[in-house]
Design a protein around this motif. Structure first.
Motif, PDB file in Angstrom:
ATOM      1  N   SER A 187       9.075  -9.067  -5.887  1.00  0.00           N
ATOM      2  CA  SER A 187       9.012  -8.086  -5.161  1.00  0.00           C
ATOM      3  C   SER A 187       9.115  -6.842  -5.107  1.00  0.00           C
ATOM      4  O   SER A 187       7.983  -6.148  -4.161  1.00  0.00           O
ATOM      5  CB  SER A 187      10.981  -8.186  -4.952  1.00  0.00           C
ATOM      6  N   GLU A 188       8.987  -5.804  -6.109  1.00  0.00           N
ATOM      7  CA  GLU A 188       8.595  -4.902  -6.836  1.00  0.00           C
ATOM      8  C   GLU A 188       6.323  -5.097  -6.359  1.00  0.00           C
ATOM      9  O   GLU A 188       6.164  -3.869  -5.962  1.00  0.00           O
ATOM     10  CB  GLU A 188       8.968  -4.473  -7.674  1.00  0.00           C
ATOM     11  N   ILE A 189       5.456  -6.372  -6.968  1.00  0.00           N
ATOM     12  CA  ILE A 189       4.974  -6.211  -6.542  1.00  0.00           C
ATOM     13  C   ILE A 189       4.391  -6.373  -5.433  1.00  0.00           C
ATOM     14  O   ILE A 189       3.210  -5.661  -4.822  1.00  0.00           O
ATOM     15  CB  ILE A 189       4.415  -7.697  -7.439  1.00  0.00           C
ATOM     16  N   PHE A 190       4.787  -7.018  -4.326  1.00  0.00           N
ATOM     17  CA  PHE A 190       4.813  -6.864  -3.175  1.00  0.00           C
ATOM     18  C   PHE A 190       4.670  -5.208  -2.692  1.00  0.00           C
ATOM     19  O   PHE A 190       4.476  -5.386  -1.553  1.00  0.00           O
ATOM     20  CB  PHE A 190       5.478  -7.823  -2.459  1.00  0.00           C
ATOM     21  N   ARG A 191       5.926  -4.880  -3.035  1.00  0.00           N
ATOM     22  CA  ARG A 191       6.376  -3.531  -2.345  1.00  0.00           C
ATOM     23  C   ARG A 191       5.237  -2.871  -2.935  1.00  0.00           C
ATOM     24  O   ARG A 191       4.334  -2.095  -2.306  1.00  0.00           O
ATOM     25  CB  ARG A 191       8.005  -3.016  -3.008  1.00  0.00           C
ATOM     26  N   GLY A 192       5.122  -2.574  -4.080  1.00  0.00           N
ATOM     27  CA  GLY A 192       3.680  -2.199  -4.834  1.00  0.00           C
ATOM     28  C   GLY A 192       2.885  -1.908  -4.293  1.00  0.00           C
ATOM     29  O   GLY A 192       1.597  -0.836  -3.545  1.00  0.00           O
ATOM     30  N   GLY A 193       2.084  -2.629  -3.699  1.00  0.00           N
ATOM     31  CA  GLY A 193       0.475  -3.459  -2.852  1.00  0.00           C
ATOM     32  C   GLY A 193       0.732  -3.036  -1.904  1.00  0.00           C
ATOM     33  O   GLY A 193      -0.026  -2.477  -1.808  1.00  0.00           O
ATOM     34  N   ILE A 194       2.209  -2.459  -1.015  1.00  0.00           N
ATOM     35  CA  ILE A 194       1.706  -2.297   0.360  1.00  0.00           C
ATOM     36  C   ILE A 194       1.498  -0.878   0.166  1.00  0.00           C
ATOM     37  O   ILE A 194       0.895  -0.238   1.124  1.00  0.00           O
ATOM     38  CB  ILE A 194       2.877  -2.599   0.758  1.00  0.00           C
ATOM     39  N   ILE A 195       2.504   0.400  -0.403  1.00  0.00           N
ATOM     40  CA  ILE A 195       2.350   1.205  -0.590  1.00  0.00           C
ATOM     41  C   ILE A 195       1.649   1.990  -1.392  1.00  0.00           C
ATOM     42  O   ILE A 195       0.723   2.861  -0.836  1.00  0.00           O
ATOM     43  CB  ILE A 195       4.114   1.691  -1.323  1.00  0.00           C
ATOM     44  N   SER A 196       0.897   0.930  -1.941  1.00  0.00           N
ATOM     45  CA  SER A 196      -0.723   1.399  -2.302  1.00  0.00           C
ATOM     46  C   SER A 196      -1.662   1.742  -1.802  1.00  0.00           C
ATOM     47  O   SER A 196      -3.027   2.162  -1.816  1.00  0.00           O
ATOM     48  CB  SER A 196      -1.095   0.548  -3.604  1.00  0.00           C
ATOM     49  N   ILE A 197      -1.590   1.205  -0.221  1.00  0.00           N
ATOM     50  CA  ILE A 197      -2.940   1.478   0.735  1.00  0.00           C
ATOM     51  C   ILE A 197      -2.911   2.785   1.485  1.00  0.00           C
ATOM     52  O   ILE A 197      -1.338   3.512   1.524  1.00  0.00           O
ATOM     53  CB  ILE A 197      -2.229   0.642   1.927  1.00  0.00           C
ATOM     54  N   GLU A 198      -3.598   3.525   0.826  1.00  0.00           N
ATOM     55  CA  GLU A 198      -3.569   4.482   1.125  1.00  0.00           C
ATOM     56  C   GLU A 198      -3.125   5.227   3.100  1.00  0.00           C
ATOM     57  O   GLU A 198      -3.759   4.432   3.226  1.00  0.00           O
ATOM     58  CB  GLU A 198      -5.555   6.091   1.462  1.00  0.00           C
ATOM     59  N   ARG A 199      -2.857   6.112   2.736  1.00  0.00           N
ATOM     60  CA  ARG A 199      -2.203   6.989   4.146  1.00  0.00           C
ATOM     61  C   ARG A 199      -3.160   7.330   5.553  1.00  0.00           C
ATOM     62  O   ARG A 199      -2.683   6.833   6.816  1.00  0.00           O
ATOM     63  CB  ARG A 199      -1.197   8.507   4.424  1.00  0.00           C
ATOM     64  N   GLY A 200      -4.823   7.011   5.063  1.00  0.00           N
ATOM     65  CA  GLY A 200      -4.885   7.432   6.040  1.00  0.00           C
ATOM     66  C   GLY A 200      -5.520   6.336   6.783  1.00  0.00           C
ATOM     67  O   GLY A 200      -5.509   5.491   7.817  1.00  0.00           O
ATOM     68  N   GLN A 201      -5.311   4.986   5.929  1.00  0.00           N
ATOM     69  CA  GLN A 201      -5.450   3.470   6.389  1.00  0.00           C
ATOM     70  C   GLN A 201      -4.613   3.448   7.518  1.00  0.00           C
ATOM     71  O   GLN A 201      -4.343   2.956   8.640  1.00  0.00           O
ATOM     72  CB  GLN A 201      -5.678   2.518   5.516  1.00  0.00           C
ATOM     73  N   TRP A 202      -2.732   3.666   7.238  1.00  0.00           N
ATOM     74  CA  TRP A 202      -2.232   3.564   8.169  1.00  0.00           C
ATOM     75  C   TRP A 202      -2.291   4.673   9.800  1.00  0.00           C
ATOM     76  O   TRP A 202      -1.880   4.295  10.665  1.00  0.00           O
ATOM     77  CB  TRP A 202      -0.680   4.226   7.895  1.00  0.00           C
ATOM     78  N   ASN A 203      -2.681   5.896   9.392  1.00  0.00           N
ATOM     79  CA  ASN A 203      -2.688   6.872  10.840  1.00  0.00           C
ATOM     80  C   ASN A 203      -3.414   6.221  11.079  1.00  0.00           C
ATOM     81  O   ASN A 203      -3.821   6.388  12.549  1.00  0.00           O
ATOM     82  CB  ASN A 203      -3.133   8.217  10.080  1.00  0.00           C
ATOM     83  N   ALA A 204      -4.874   5.501  10.442  1.00  0.00           N
ATOM     84  CA  ALA A 204      -5.713   5.279  11.619  1.00  0.00           C
ATOM     85  C   ALA A 204      -5.154   4.232  12.498  1.00  0.00           C
ATOM     86  O   ALA A 204      -6.051   4.019  13.855  1.00  0.00           O
ATOM     87  CB  ALA A 204      -7.165   4.774  10.791  1.00  0.00           C
ATOM     88  N   ALA A 205      -4.661   3.237  12.240  1.00  0.00           N
ATOM     89  CA  ALA A 205      -4.045   2.338  12.605  1.00  0.00           C
ATOM     90  C   ALA A 205      -3.792   2.579  14.019  1.00  0.00           C
ATOM     91  O   ALA A 205      -3.908   1.965  14.789  1.00  0.00           O
ATOM     92  CB  ALA A 205      -3.575   1.180  11.285  1.00  0.00           C
ATOM     93  N   ARG A 206      -2.571   3.475  13.505  1.00  0.00           N
ATOM     94  CA  ARG A 206      -1.571   4.014  14.469  1.00  0.00           C
ATOM     95  C   ARG A 206      -2.515   4.713  15.749  1.00  0.00           C
ATOM     96  O   ARG A 206      -2.197   4.959  16.396  1.00  0.00           O
ATOM     97  CB  ARG A 206      -0.306   4.367  13.516  1.00  0.00           C
ATOM     98  N   ALA A 207      -3.416   5.024  15.227  1.00  0.00           N
ATOM     99  CA  ALA A 207      -4.694   6.231  16.031  1.00  0.00           C
ATOM    100  C   ALA A 207      -5.487   5.002  17.123  1.00  0.00           C
ATOM    101  O   ALA A 207      -5.403   5.392  18.447  1.00  0.00           O
ATOM    102  CB  ALA A 207      -5.430   7.056  16.066  1.00  0.00           C
ATOM    103  N   LEU A 208      -5.222   3.658  16.202  1.00  0.00           N
ATOM    104  CA  LEU A 208      -5.763   3.285  17.443  1.00  0.00           C
ATOM    105  C   LEU A 208      -4.760   2.201  18.511  1.00  0.00           C
ATOM    106  O   LEU A 208      -5.280   1.387  19.373  1.00  0.00           O
ATOM    107  CB  LEU A 208      -6.991   1.969  16.774  1.00  0.00           C
ATOM    108  N   GLY A 209      -3.455   2.644  18.216  1.00  0.00           N
ATOM    109  CA  GLY A 209      -2.846   1.927  19.437  1.00  0.00           C
ATOM    110  C   GLY A 209      -2.443   0.568  18.694  1.00  0.00           C
ATOM    111  O   GLY A 209      -1.625  -0.461  19.640  1.00  0.00           O
TER     112      GLY A 209
END
Length: 218
Positions: A106-128
């Motif tokens: 569980s911690e490995i999975f959570r850590g892997g997800i939150i390790s992705i830079e916020r820019g990747q999240w924001n770019a995906a949201r910007a694409l709708g």
């Protein structure tokens, strides 16, 4: 000191093969189910809803912060006293190891997800992109590459954790060693042989883990 080794005491192929099959079977089963639990609980840990996140966090912290041997013993001896529901030694051992594995995954999975830079999240949201589509096409592919090495390392530890099955008399490698030692009074030969068996199994896996880490870093 002139100790004479007698390796004939470990020359029982059928007993060792049976014990090895049980050890590998428990390792494989608890790893697969533990990873599934890890994905589910890891996702809950990322939830913004406290009533989902709270119980998952409590489970993870409890099983990460207590020894797996104690968990196995508790399921086998304490659970029947508290609930009246009795588990066989095979089920109690499997349940303890599985939940222990699930907590770390569980911690490995959570850590892997939150390790992705916020820019990747924001770019995906910007694409709708909707949340599920963003996770599937942007976040998870990158996160999985980072999760693989720690998942492999945890699998290695889990295989070694199966040595705790002996505490509830599941006839794995360690329990077979204990029985053979009590019969032959030759602990050096028996436990050295078992150590070599674990080494033969785990050394290739550790080498694979190192190669995966190198690939991820590229």
């Amino acid at each position: 000191m002139h100790y004479q080794f007698d390796w004939r005491v470990v020359a029982e192929p059928s007993a060792w093969l049976h014990a090895l099959a049980i050890t590998l079977g428990y390792a494989a089963g608890t790893i697969v189910v533990g990873m599934a639990i890890g994905v589910i609980c890891g996702s809950l840990l990322l939830s913004r809803r406290w009533w989902l996140r709270g119980p998952a966090a409590a489970y993870v912290q409890f099983f990460r912060c207590t020894p797996s041997m104690v968990q196995i013993i508790w399921f086998y001896y304490a659970l029947p006293i508290l609930t009246g529901f009795t588990l066989s030694s095979w089920v109690a051992a499997g349940l303890g190891l599985t939940l222990y594995m699930g907590a770390f995954c569980s911690e490995i999975f959570r850590g892997g997800i939150i390790s992705i830079e916020r820019g990747q999240w924001n770019a995906a949201r910007a694409l709708g992109m909707a949340h599920m589509r963003m996770m599937r096409h942007v976040i998870l592919p990158q996160a999985m590459r980072r999760m693989v090495p720690p998942f492999v390392n945890q699998c290695i530890l889990q295989l070694k954790n199966t040595s705790l099955l002996y505490v509830v008399a599941v006839p794995d490698l360690m329990y077979t060693s204990y029985e053979l030692t009590s019969q032959t009074y030759r602990p050096l030969e028996v436990y050295t042989f078992v150590a070599l068996v674990y080494l033969v199994i785990l050394f290739p896996v550790t080498m694979m883990a190192k190669r995966l880490e190198v690939k991820v870093q590229r």
